[in-house]
Design an enzyme around this catalytic site. Structure first.
Site, PDB file in Angstrom:
ATOM      1  N   ASP A 334      38.663  39.463  31.532  1.00 59.08           N
ATOM      2  CA  ASP A 334      38.990  40.514  32.512  1.00 59.08           C
ATOM      3  C   ASP A 334      38.549  40.098  33.903  1.00 59.08           C
ATOM      4  O   ASP A 334      37.662  39.259  34.077  1.00 59.08           O
ATOM      5  CB  ASP A 334      38.298  41.837  32.133  1.00 59.08           C
ATOM      6  N   GLU A 335      39.195  40.699  34.882  1.00 59.47           N
ATOM      7  CA  GLU A 335      38.776  40.625  36.280  1.00 59.47           C
ATOM      8  C   GLU A 335      38.491  39.209  36.768  1.00 59.47           C
ATOM      9  O   GLU A 335      37.510  38.973  37.471  1.00 59.47           O
ATOM     10  CB  GLU A 335      37.522  41.510  36.495  1.00 59.47           C
ATOM     11  N   VAL A 336      39.333  38.273  36.392  1.00 67.23           N
ATOM     12  CA  VAL A 336      39.193  36.941  36.980  1.00 67.23           C
ATOM     13  C   VAL A 336      39.584  37.062  38.451  1.00 67.23           C
ATOM     14  O   VAL A 336      40.635  37.595  38.781  1.00 67.23           O
ATOM     15  CB  VAL A 336      40.108  35.923  36.279  1.00 67.23           C
TER      16      VAL A 336
END
Lengths: 574, 574
Positions: A334-336
């Site tokens: 997530d949230e790279v």
């Protein structure tokens, strides 16, 4: 014809009174018929288990579970808040002599495909029966566990006799099985740490709601509590306290075993390539992206361009995969933050060396198209390699929705994708052919509604909005708006606690009783046996009673109403 | 002139470094200068109190307080989350030998007018001083208590020596006194019950924040936990459990004494004429208004037309006034539902018998003007009589804002009016000449933000909106928008916990650390010594440290941030 109509009408009323009417069980069974007689039970009721199978795990697990049941019978002496839910004291004295457990397979694997069904038959207080025996049948040992949980919730203190218990509304006939296969609670143990005993107690409470997955978001950017033996420096430098705030291999074995004995799988998450800043404390030389622009302080991501990164995660995942026996291994994703990479000198260098990759410097800050175009191949490169490592360990990856929704990667089609927002994203992911576990921030994130945790931010609200009330949580349908075929790919859901504003002081009241609400939706589904959407009016008295059971069993579950309302059941909105 | 400017600038910088810079104390003292040397303290530091006064209460109270201080010194060994707030280990070894307490009056009354000021002088680690002595001076025993609380917060574990403690930043010079005289926490023990030990623990935590009023909303419509000896049936039938969920006379004595020993007044509230339904359980014959239309289930109000009502409250208030020694006695008066009375047959009869009162029947449901016109004289009648009874006991009434804002009654001008919403209402009440205690629902109601507690209400929010974050609470100024003269009438404020959704399981994390935020606004005021509005950026590290002190002292105060942020202090919004 008229007569048979009358009969139908009669049986409909009968069903309404004796089958549809429910008071006590949470989550509510698939099918449950009950009667009007009250049995007595002695705390030391005989529990028979004829083990036809050789596996010692079965013997041990059933023994421990019946021991827990007998502890409840001895100590719980539960009296419901609303006495009107019980029949008047019954002066007949029919004792339920025994509970006989029948197990139908010797497979002890606990997986997504485990048959968790069970049925319970409890006889009438008929004067014709000499000895009254209850029967619990299940296809797997885990079904037996669920059945024992249900059995324990049918029992109350005998107000007329301290030594005895009662089971009202006999005869009972329960056929039960879950709506969804993956019914999880996610706990983040990185932002704040939780002692092992808190996790064990949480597993107990989970088992009483028939949840079957503890998604352990065990590490993140704030701390690294896992005491890896291959890389001991990770927790020595990255945990909050290398002595007292870590999870050792032995702790994890304890937790995994404790969970399995309660029918709960542990799926660990090692979130990558983002949310990895805590690794920099021990491995500043191991590639970490720039310390800017990743979503929370402290920020930092793996450098996807360096071979050392892959050598590191290969060893780490290999070790961790051996500690966690479950078939699934959550790799995060997530949230790279692509900008975090884009601004890193090493990544810039790598791009200029790689053919067929756009490399423009001096772009505008918000030129997100170029950033996406140049950086998404790096996400692809990283995740491909990471999932390959996971699969080399015989595991199947779980991954956060971004990899499909934002980066549109092509993952193995057996990957389970965890969607954390939006019916649209559930649809998008199932249409891409993946299995989905849904735990939407807008409904099932327990941490929302406590304001923003960042400093210097007076008016800051939670990014995920306001408090998720139990009523609102109960209204979420993981398969909302899907065709039947699409719906099949939604294999379950999770309720989640991120720990920016939670730790051992307050997590239990944050979890309970709301976690039970998700548990019922996932076990019982959103529709009752008549096809009507389950509603909070019917649920409240049951949830209230269950909340008091939780408190009696040592769980700090917060109250839903004044006790007066719990007792009278008369505080519905006019 | 230029030179003297330079000196001013220098002293300004000096002040900035050594006076304005603060790290540890909560609430922050009025004036505090500190230095750069670190003293060592032995847990058994000599504490001298030369009692020149004969009152045994003084001796006993100071003795108990110094005992508590010494318990902290022995057991707390507090290490702040952010080690950067401490100086590096100091290899000099100057021991603070003693703390000398000087008390300047023997008045032991604890009231609105008690002088709570104190000052502390702690010497430098000067090589010239042979023995180092700290001094604490106060005008009242309650000032001494506050001083000891402050002293305890200046002390930390000695990381180099388990046997010792340190006091960094000596010399200290603290002159401290509160901004507001009434600094309260209100707890509702009717909607859900709290065991006595929970209340005692709360009083401890309150004293650490220098709060000085426990406003005990002891009864309400849901339950009547007070075990009156004149009317024992009130709690026998009206409490949740006449054995285990009551407050006996002895419990109340214990609580009052415990509180006074910590400088906390107990102001009991017997809310009338609304919120009295619990009385109907034992006195169905004693006049209660109709059971409709009063704000929450179960609804019901005193019948203001019947003599029996006044006979009852006379006896009740007389007894309760003797149990609670404080000068103030809260008579409630909120949310009187005029329609509830208007629809009551007995009230209708009374109106038709009373001359000069409009009596129209068959009015429209929403003809609120006629209802007000006919019913407000009854509020007047009731409150006049009730306050007369309170005053007959030598007490001064407190009352909720409605009596002034809605019913525009003329109360005795010494009445303290509690305003629970809106700067406008604060203004209205002070302009009517009353003292105000402000505890606004929009800022200081701790229960808000948990959704609605009524059943069958999916989308229901708290009536008082969303969760009050500590940052938001910190922004409230009780004297907002008032002239200096008006402001003087605002004598304090309260933070409030209504218990529809709180009980012993969750109240402590709901109270703490947010209650401390109100406590600082009320002790230290909204402006710092330079006249700047206090801000959350400066407050966060102090509040964080105080939260960890609370946890260390056994209070379940919830975390504000990930531990990483608490330790580094670097999680401010960019």
């Amino acid at each position: 014809m008229k007569f048979s109509h009358t009969i139908s009408l009669f049986s409909l009323i009968f069903i309404n009174i004796f089958i549809i009417k429910v008071d006590a069980l949470w989550p509510i069974p698939k099918k449950w018929s009950k009667g009007i007689s009250t049995l007595k039970i002695h705390p030391s009721i005989k529990i028979n288990f004829n083990n036809r199978f050789s596996d010692p795990f079965i013997q041990q697990t059933i023994h421990a579970a019946t021991q827990r049941l007998q502890d409840f019978l001895t100590n719980e002496k539960f009296s419901p808040p609303n006495k009107n839910n019980l029949p008047p004291i019954d002066l007949t004295f029919k004792i339920l002599e025994s509970l006989n457990i029948e197990l139908h397979t010797e497979n002890v694997e606990l997986s997504l495909d485990t048959d968790e069904s069970y049925d319970i038959w409890i006889p009438n207080a008929s004067p014709l029966l000499m000895t009254l025996k209850a029967h619990l049948r299940a296809k797997s040992v885990y079904g037996v566990l669920h059945g024992l949980t249900t059995f324990s919730q049918l029992i109350y203190a005998d107000s007329g006799n301290d030594e005895m218990l009662i089971m009202p509304f006999a005869p009972h006939r329960i056929f039960d099985s879950p709506k969804y296969r993956h019914r999880g609670l996610m706990l983040d143990t990185s932002r704040n740490y939780y002692p092992v005993e808190d996790i064990l107690r949480t597993l107990d409470a989970m088992s009483w709601t028939k949840l079957n997955v503890f998604h352990w978001h065990i590490v993140d950017q704030h701390s690294w509590p896992v005491a890896s033996e291959v890389f001991p420096e990770l927790s020595e430098k990255g945990s909050y306290d290398p002595k007292n705030m870590i999870y050792t291999k032995r702790d994890i074995e304890t937790i995994v075993h404790y969970a399995k004995q309660r029918g709960i799988r542990i799926i660990p998450e090692f979130d990558m390539p983002g949310h990895t800043a805590a690794i920099a404390l021990s491995h500043p030389e191991i590639p970490i992206g720039t310390m800017q622009y990743a979503y929370e302080p402290p920020s930092g991501q793996f450098d996807p361009t360096a071979n050392a990164t892959y050598a590191f995660i290969d060893k780490l995942i290999t070790e961790m995969a051996s500690w966690f026996p479950d078939k699934y291994f959550h790799g995060g994703g997530d949230e790279v933050n692509l900008r975090c990479w884009y601004d890193a000198h090493k990544v810039q260098e790598y791009i200029s060396l790689t053919p067929n990759t756009t490399n423009k410097t001096n772009i505008d800050d918000d030129d997100s198209e170029i950033i996406s175009e140049t950086m998404e191949p790096l996400v692809h490169k990283f995740v491909t390699k990471q999932h390959e490592i996971i699969r080399n360990q015989g595991k199947i990856p779980m991954a956060w929705q971004e990899l499909i929704v934002n980066q549109r990667l092509n993952l193995g089609k057996d990957t389970i994708v965890q969607v954390w927002n939006g019916d649209d994203n559930v649809k998008r992911v199932v249409r891409a052919g993946y299995k989905v576990v849904s735990g939407p921030a807008g409904f099932w994130y327990l941490d929302c509604g406590h304001g923003n945790w960042l400093g210097n931010y007076v008016e800051g609200n939670s990014w995920c909005g306001h408090f998720k009330t139990w009523q609102w949580m109960y209204s979420y349908n993981p398969r909302n708006g899907l065709s039947d075929k699409e719906a099949e790919l939604v294999i379950g859901g999770e309720v989640l606690l991120w720990s920016e504003q939670a730790d051992a002081t307050n997590f239990e009241t944050t979890l309970w009783p709301r976690t039970a609400v998700t548990a019922e939706i996932l076990w019982s589904g959103n529709y009752d046996s008549t096809g009507m959407t389950r509603n909070v009016r019917e649920a409240l008295p049951r949830l209230t009673e269950f909340r008091f059971r939780l408190v009696g069993r040592g769980i700090r579950a917060e109250p839903l109403q004044p006790l007066w309302c719990a007792r009278t059941g008369t505080c519905d909105r006019p």
